[in-house]
Write a protein that holds these residues in place. Structure first.
Motif, short mmCIF file in Angstrom:
data_model
loop_
_atom_site.label_atom_id
_atom_site.label_comp_id
_atom_site.label_asym_id
_atom_site.label_seq_id
_atom_site.Cartn_x
_atom_site.Cartn_y
_atom_site.Cartn_z
N ALA A 23 0.00 3.34 14.34
CA ALA A 23 -1.34 3.05 14.50
C ALA A 23 -1.66 1.61 13.78
CB ALA A 23 -2.13 3.94 14.39
N CYS A 24 -1.33 1.70 12.46
CA CYS A 24 -1.48 0.60 11.41
C CYS A 24 -0.64 -0.78 11.99
CB CYS A 24 -0.98 0.95 10.17
SG CYS A 24 -2.26 2.20 9.49
N LYS A 25 0.30 -0.49 12.46
CA LYS A 25 1.71 -1.80 12.84
C LYS A 25 0.70 -2.62 13.74
CE LYS A 25 6.16 -2.12 12.59
NZ LYS A 25 7.54 -2.09 13.34
N GLU A 26 -0.14 -2.20 14.62
CA GLU A 26 -0.73 -2.95 15.58
C GLU A 26 -2.04 -3.72 15.06
OE1 GLU A 26 0.87 -3.45 18.37
OE2 GLU A 26 2.22 -2.01 17.58
N THR A 27 -2.35 -3.56 13.89
CA THR A 27 -3.62 -3.96 13.13
C THR A 27 -3.57 -4.76 12.00
OG1 THR A 27 -4.19 -2.13 11.64
CG2 THR A 27 -4.73 -1.85 13.90
N PRO A 28 -4.50 -5.23 11.38
CA PRO A 28 -4.29 -5.78 9.92
C PRO A 28 -4.20 -4.89 8.79
CG PRO A 28 -6.38 -6.23 10.74
CD PRO A 28 -5.66 -5.64 11.87
N TYR A 29 -4.52 -3.50 9.18
CA TYR A 29 -4.40 -2.47 8.25
C TYR A 29 -3.21 -1.75 7.81
CZ TYR A 29 -9.50 -2.53 8.98
OH TYR A 29 -10.90 -2.88 8.90
N ASN A 30 -3.17 -1.72 6.52
CA ASN A 30 -1.91 -1.04 6.22
C ASN A 30 -2.06 0.47 5.72
OD1 ASN A 30 0.93 -2.00 5.57
ND2 ASN A 30 -0.63 -4.03 5.26
N ALA A 31 -1.32 1.21 5.62
CA ALA A 31 -1.56 2.69 5.17
C ALA A 31 -1.14 2.93 3.89
CB ALA A 31 -0.68 3.52 6.18
N VAL A 32 -1.66 3.94 3.06
CA VAL A 32 -1.36 4.13 1.85
C VAL A 32 -1.12 5.41 1.82
CG1 VAL A 32 -1.89 4.42 -0.72
CG2 VAL A 32 -2.57 2.35 0.63
N LEU A 33 -0.25 6.07 1.48
CA LEU A 33 0.15 7.69 1.22
C LEU A 33 -0.46 8.10 -0.08
CD1 LEU A 33 3.48 8.16 2.84
CD2 LEU A 33 1.45 7.76 4.05
N HIS A 34 -1.26 9.14 0.04
CA HIS A 34 -1.59 9.84 -1.42
C HIS A 34 -1.48 11.39 -1.28
CE1 HIS A 34 -3.15 8.09 -5.29
NE2 HIS A 34 -3.29 9.65 -5.19
N PRO A 35 -0.65 11.61 -2.04
CA PRO A 35 -0.19 12.82 -2.14
C PRO A 35 -1.41 13.49 -3.22
CG PRO A 35 1.58 11.98 -3.23
CD PRO A 35 0.73 11.02 -2.75
N PHE A 36 -2.08 14.30 -2.69
CA PHE A 36 -3.20 15.16 -3.83
C PHE A 36 -2.97 16.51 -3.71
CE2 PHE A 36 -6.74 11.70 -3.56
CZ PHE A 36 -6.87 11.52 -4.76
N ASP A 37 -2.68 16.80 -5.05
CA ASP A 37 -2.55 18.46 -5.18
C ASP A 37 -3.78 19.17 -4.81
OD1 ASP A 37 -1.73 20.95 -5.85
OD2 ASP A 37 -0.53 20.03 -7.58
N ALA A 38 -3.75 20.07 -3.99
CA ALA A 38 -4.92 20.78 -3.47
C ALA A 38 -5.46 21.71 -4.33
CB ALA A 38 -4.70 21.63 -2.30
N ALA A 39 -4.76 21.94 -5.62
CA ALA A 39 -5.14 22.88 -6.91
C ALA A 39 -6.22 22.08 -7.61
CB ALA A 39 -4.05 23.32 -7.46
N ASP A 40 -6.06 20.80 -7.42
CA ASP A 40 -6.88 19.93 -8.59
C ASP A 40 -8.47 19.89 -7.78
OD1 ASP A 40 -4.82 19.31 -9.54
OD2 ASP A 40 -4.55 17.15 -9.27
#
Lengths: 337, 337
Positions: free
Chosen positions: A87-104
């Motif tokens: 979905a980002c590919k068609e837009t000027p937006y970029n994706a950032v992946l962020h793993p967040f530990d649910a325990a935190d």
DNA sequence: CTGACAAATGCCAGCGATGGCATCTTCGCA
DNA sequence: TGCGAAGATGCCATCGCTGGCATTTGTCAG
């Protein structure tokens, strides 16, 4: 070193600001000027510097995907990621992946993340999508987000599909094949998916007029190993089921493993169904009857909706995407070899 | 709105520059001052703004992972991604995923990507890792990168493992079980993996003094379907093999499917081995004997090495990571049920 | 105690874009 | 033809941070 907006402006013989207008799609630029500028951009191979843009414009052109479980990305998340990137590919937006530990304590850690990257939007998948404290904090911070879940909460952007109905459909499929005693292995406690899928199971039984037998429902936790254990219990039942609906594919594989160990043939002696439509469902033999979750589509839709909401802040939207029943070799009429 | 470096400076009673020094780990800050500033940072929950930092410092703190095949992320890539993200977590760097279609003229498109994001480093996986034109262009642009491949090219940072030896090991395992006629299904033409794994297969045969029989080697393309087709060919052979080594797990699953269709028992009538150690190898029944590629570790190591190279530009490094033979139920002595 | 040198700290410009506002065109209508 | 409003374009400050250099502080030998 690299081309700057200034270079483009000089090349096209206009001011920097006008080039900026073209870049950002403002309407008030004369057509011939716009064309000249666009030509210059192409000719110079100009691409705006993301950092400068973000700093000056107070927009980051970033969509962050927050997910859990940093050590083992499930094929569920993987597929969502693919959709998000697509979905980002068609837009000027970029994706950032962020793993967040649910325990935190997510609600606390999210501030730092936002301060650092200032994502324009977030996409949340379960379990974060159902973390009330987190959502609360995002509202306080006034950050737009989309959740992917089957809860379909109001007043937010929420993408999902009808899990309960999907589960009912697959159990109805087993019933239509002639199965009357159908076992169910549930998902992990506390997960919405557990509840929805089990409810669907009961819905289908009820609809077919089959009495609900609690002894045919065994707890699982979405892992292969728990599927094996649960299968043992069900197959040792004095009136063992002729079919088992596992709440996900991994556990269904566990059932198939236990059947294999016991020399039971699938689907001859036992029909098995899963849920999710992971790659393994196609690779295993016989192929596993399952429901394909529209993960990729949901990732895609989440990004599209949330980006749309940036333009029209009033928007809130719930979307239910279609799922697919995938009938394969692991299910057949009972007692048939 | 959010805390800025200026606020921290005011709070600690020092200049902005000194705070900056602390943030960037410069040595020349008096210990007590440093402590005071660090306290202020914590107290105010300050996190530097990534865009401003990147703009001013001409560093982006970004590591880009370039991979192919945007529509279906393989579990190989996914595992590498996990490793990359994991390695970034300990550092101020962040990962950006960028699917690049191998069909495109990468060497040309890379410029735009670099101009836009100015990643401090790139990580390339096959097939991009072997795209000479691309690597050439990266050198011209003077961008540090690490490749993940088994080629182990000199004068670059290259992370890999000994694929050829791994393939030989697994075939030797089959031989040690007593197999003499061992079929091989190759990978897709043009992929290094095809060559290395096939070479390993031959190495093992040679070492055991078994004549190489070309009719037992069938082309595949890494897909499940090609595994099925190749298995048909091998099983129809007038002197069919007692074991098959497929160049990846998906094709091995294809072999198992064909065996299932023919009512052949595994490992009784046929032993099967794969390569990669994808999740399916554990989930399928019987479990698939395979080699686990250290994907996650390679992703991790690639990031670590390339970040190290930022500090010490002269560095070039080749690293071979250990792989693991995973012996499971799909392989056994021939003719045993 | 003083001078010289090194270490620590601060000031200011500038990274590459956008936003707000001032200025200049254009165009329609009296 | 002239005038005003709307539209097009340009100028300059600014976003939050770091780099280079100037300045201050500290240290030590003579």
């Amino acid at each position: 070193m690299a081309t700057r907006i200034e270079d483009v402006a000089a090349h096209a013989g206009v001011s920097v600001k006008t080039v900026s207008r073209v870049l950002n799609g403002y309407a008030n630029v004369r057509t011939n000027l716009r064309a000249r500028i666009e030509a210059s951009i192409r000719e110079l191979n100009y691409v705006p510097n993301a950092s400068a843009r973000s700093l000056a414009g107070n927009r980051s052109y970033l969509v962050a995907l927050l997910y859990d479980n940093p050590t083992a990305v499930s094929s569920y998340i993987m597929d969502v990621i693919v959709g998000v990137l697509q979905a980002c590919k068609e837009t000027p937006y970029n994706a950032v992946l962020h793993p967040f530990d649910a325990a935190d304590d997510l609600a606390a850690r999210i501030d730092g993340f936002v301060a650092q990257h200032r994502p324009d939007a977030l996409v949340l998948v379960p379990p974060h999508a159902n973390n009330a404290k987190l959502l609360q904090r995002l509202h306080e911070l006034d950050i737009r987000y989309a959740t992917i879940s089957s809860k379909l909460r109001e007043s937010c952007i929420d993408i999902g599909f009808d899990e309960r109905k999907a589960a009912a459909d697959i159990v109805s499929h087993l019933i239509s094949l002639g199965h009357q005693r159908i076992g169910h292995i549930t998902g992990l406690k506390g997960h919405g998916a557990r509840t929805w899928r089990r409810s669907g199971y009961r819905d289908a039984l009820r609809k077919a007029g089959i009495a609900y037998d609690e002894s045919l429902v065994v707890d699982g936790d979405f892992t292969f190993a728990s599927g094996v254990v649960a299968a043992k219990a069900l197959l040792d039942h004095d009136r063992a089921p002729t079919a088992i609906f596992a709440a996900n594919d991994d556990m269904a594989c566990g059932v198939m493993r236990e059947a294999y160990e016991r020399g039971l043939s699938i689907p001859g002696d036992l029909s098995v169904c899963g849920f999710d439509g992971t790659p393994v469902s196609q690779l295993i033999s016989p192929g596993l009857t399952t429901v394909r979750q529209p993960c990729r589509e949901m990732g895609c839709a989440a990004v599209e909706s949330v980006l749309q909401a940036i333009r029209d802040p009033a928007m809130s939207q719930q979307e239910r995407l279609p799922y697919q029943l995938q009938l394969r070799g692991s299910s057949a009429a009972p007692g048939k070899s």
